[in-house]
Design a protein around this motif. Sequence first.
Motif, PDB file in Angstrom:
ATOM      1  N   GLN A 157     -21.925 -39.931  -3.482  1.00  0.00           N
ATOM      2  CA  GLN A 157     -20.582 -40.072  -4.035  1.00  0.00           C
ATOM      3  C   GLN A 157     -20.617 -40.838  -5.359  1.00  0.00           C
ATOM      4  N   ILE A 158     -21.438 -41.876  -5.393  1.00  0.00           N
ATOM      5  CA  ILE A 158     -21.500 -42.726  -6.588  1.00  0.00           C
ATOM      6  C   ILE A 158     -22.038 -41.964  -7.795  1.00  0.00           C
ATOM      7  N   ILE A 159     -23.041 -41.127  -7.580  1.00  0.00           N
ATOM      8  CA  ILE A 159     -23.670 -40.436  -8.711  1.00  0.00           C
ATOM      9  C   ILE A 159     -23.107 -39.025  -8.904  1.00  0.00           C
ATOM     10  N   GLY A 160     -22.109 -38.657  -8.085  1.00  0.00           N
ATOM     11  CA  GLY A 160     -21.464 -37.364  -8.252  1.00  0.00           C
ATOM     12  C   GLY A 160     -22.327 -36.184  -7.874  1.00  0.00           C
ATOM     13  N   ALA A 161     -23.248 -36.369  -6.928  1.00  0.00           N
ATOM     14  CA  ALA A 161     -24.104 -35.269  -6.478  1.00  0.00           C
ATOM     15  C   ALA A 161     -23.268 -34.278  -5.683  1.00  0.00           C
ATOM     16  N   ARG A 162     -23.504 -32.997  -5.921  1.00  0.00           N
ATOM     17  CA  ARG A 162     -22.745 -31.942  -5.252  1.00  0.00           C
ATOM     18  C   ARG A 162     -23.686 -31.075  -4.428  1.00  0.00           C
ATOM     19  N   GLU A 194     -17.509 -34.741  -0.355  1.00  0.00           N
ATOM     20  CA  GLU A 194     -17.721 -35.872  -1.248  1.00  0.00           C
ATOM     21  C   GLU A 194     -16.458 -36.696  -1.465  1.00  0.00           C
ATOM     22  N   LYS A 195     -15.298 -36.177  -1.115  1.00  0.00           N
ATOM     23  CA  LYS A 195     -14.061 -36.922  -1.340  1.00  0.00           C
ATOM     24  C   LYS A 195     -13.712 -37.828  -0.178  1.00  0.00           C
ATOM     25  N   GLN A 196     -14.440 -37.629   0.958  1.00  0.00           N
ATOM     26  CA  GLN A 196     -14.108 -38.431   2.128  1.00  0.00           C
ATOM     27  C   GLN A 196     -14.802 -39.779   2.041  1.00  0.00           C
ATOM     28  N   SER A 255     -33.299 -38.914 -13.255  1.00  0.00           N
ATOM     29  CA  SER A 255     -33.677 -39.979 -14.178  1.00  0.00           C
ATOM     30  C   SER A 255     -32.610 -41.067 -14.182  1.00  0.00           C
ATOM     31  N   ILE A 256     -32.981 -42.237 -14.662  1.00  0.00           N
ATOM     32  CA  ILE A 256     -32.026 -43.339 -14.763  1.00  0.00           C
ATOM     33  C   ILE A 256     -30.891 -42.966 -15.710  1.00  0.00           C
ATOM     34  N   SER A 257     -31.222 -42.266 -16.774  1.00  0.00           N
ATOM     35  CA  SER A 257     -30.187 -41.842 -17.733  1.00  0.00           C
ATOM     36  C   SER A 257     -29.195 -40.888 -17.086  1.00  0.00           C
ATOM     37  N   HIS A 258     -29.709 -39.954 -16.272  1.00  0.00           N
ATOM     38  CA  HIS A 258     -28.836 -39.000 -15.588  1.00  0.00           C
ATOM     39  C   HIS A 258     -27.913 -39.725 -14.605  1.00  0.00           C
ATOM     40  N   ILE A 259     -28.485 -40.647 -13.842  1.00  0.00           N
ATOM     41  CA  ILE A 259     -27.680 -41.405 -12.872  1.00  0.00           C
ATOM     42  C   ILE A 259     -26.617 -42.234 -13.587  1.00  0.00           C
ATOM     43  N   ALA A 260     -27.016 -42.905 -14.668  1.00  0.00           N
ATOM     44  CA  ALA A 260     -26.071 -43.753 -15.413  1.00  0.00           C
ATOM     45  C   ALA A 260     -24.919 -42.936 -15.996  1.00  0.00           C
ATOM     46  N   ALA A 261     -25.220 -41.704 -16.430  1.00  0.00           N
ATOM     47  CA  ALA A 261     -24.193 -40.867 -17.046  1.00  0.00           C
ATOM     48  C   ALA A 261     -23.151 -40.392 -16.029  1.00  0.00           C
ATOM     49  N   HIS A 262     -23.552 -40.291 -14.751  1.00  0.00           N
ATOM     50  CA  HIS A 262     -22.647 -39.784 -13.727  1.00  0.00           C
ATOM     51  C   HIS A 262     -22.152 -40.893 -12.795  1.00  0.00           C
ATOM     52  N   LEU A 263     -22.454 -42.112 -13.128  1.00  0.00           N
ATOM     53  CA  LEU A 263     -22.163 -43.241 -12.242  1.00  0.00           C
ATOM     54  C   LEU A 263     -20.661 -43.508 -12.148  1.00  0.00           C
TER      55      LEU A 263
END
Length: 225
Positions: free
Chosen positions: A95-100, A220-222, A115-123
């Motif tokens: 949920q935090i990183i917006g994984a679908r 992911e919304k729950q 990557s850390i950059s990918h996670i940070a961008a979707h955080l």
Amino acid sequence: MKINFRDIFLKIIPYALSVGGGLILFIVTKDDIHNPNVTDLINNISASLLSIPLVFLLYDYSNYLVSRRLKKTLADNMGDKISVLLLNLTIIIRQIIGARGKLTFASLNNMGDFSISHIAAHLKITPSAMNGLRQCRDNLDNLIYHNANANVLSADEIQSLSALMHEISQLINEHSFRKNHRVAAKYIKNIIGHITDWMDADAFASMHFQQLLGTAITDEKQSVK
């Protein structure tokens, strides 16, 4: 498993003395005592001394079997709790990183490649996700604390869970006080790494985790409770 011969020797001493004393009394009675009453008394004492080791050995063995079954039950129960906790934590991180997409064991491993950059961008850490992280941290703390009494987890397992709890605490503190997305992303990547490492190190935990995935709610919304 390392055998401690000193402990074994110390445990044998009382049994050896009891058996030796019984044999000595029996031999003395047989050769040197001629009074029937005294002979019967000493023979009874000798028999008692000879039977004491057998009684205690049977007791120790039965206690060992009961303790082993109890420890296995506690270990299975602990393993179930850890698997459920890791599943909840995985859903929160998604949920935090917006994984679908569908939550599977393969998708969990794929998260480790982010990557850390990918996670940070979707955080995006919502209050609900923060509450979930705190609950996971507290549950981990309780599991580690109760293991001190049950002693069902190995030192490596305790170290792994403690490291995971530390990363969760670091993530909570980072979001609460500094809110640096890149630093928070680093902690999230470490958390994912600890989860996948736990699964890789324990085949039973991995199998149970996959079974839980089959019944997990992946909306992911729950909010995760």
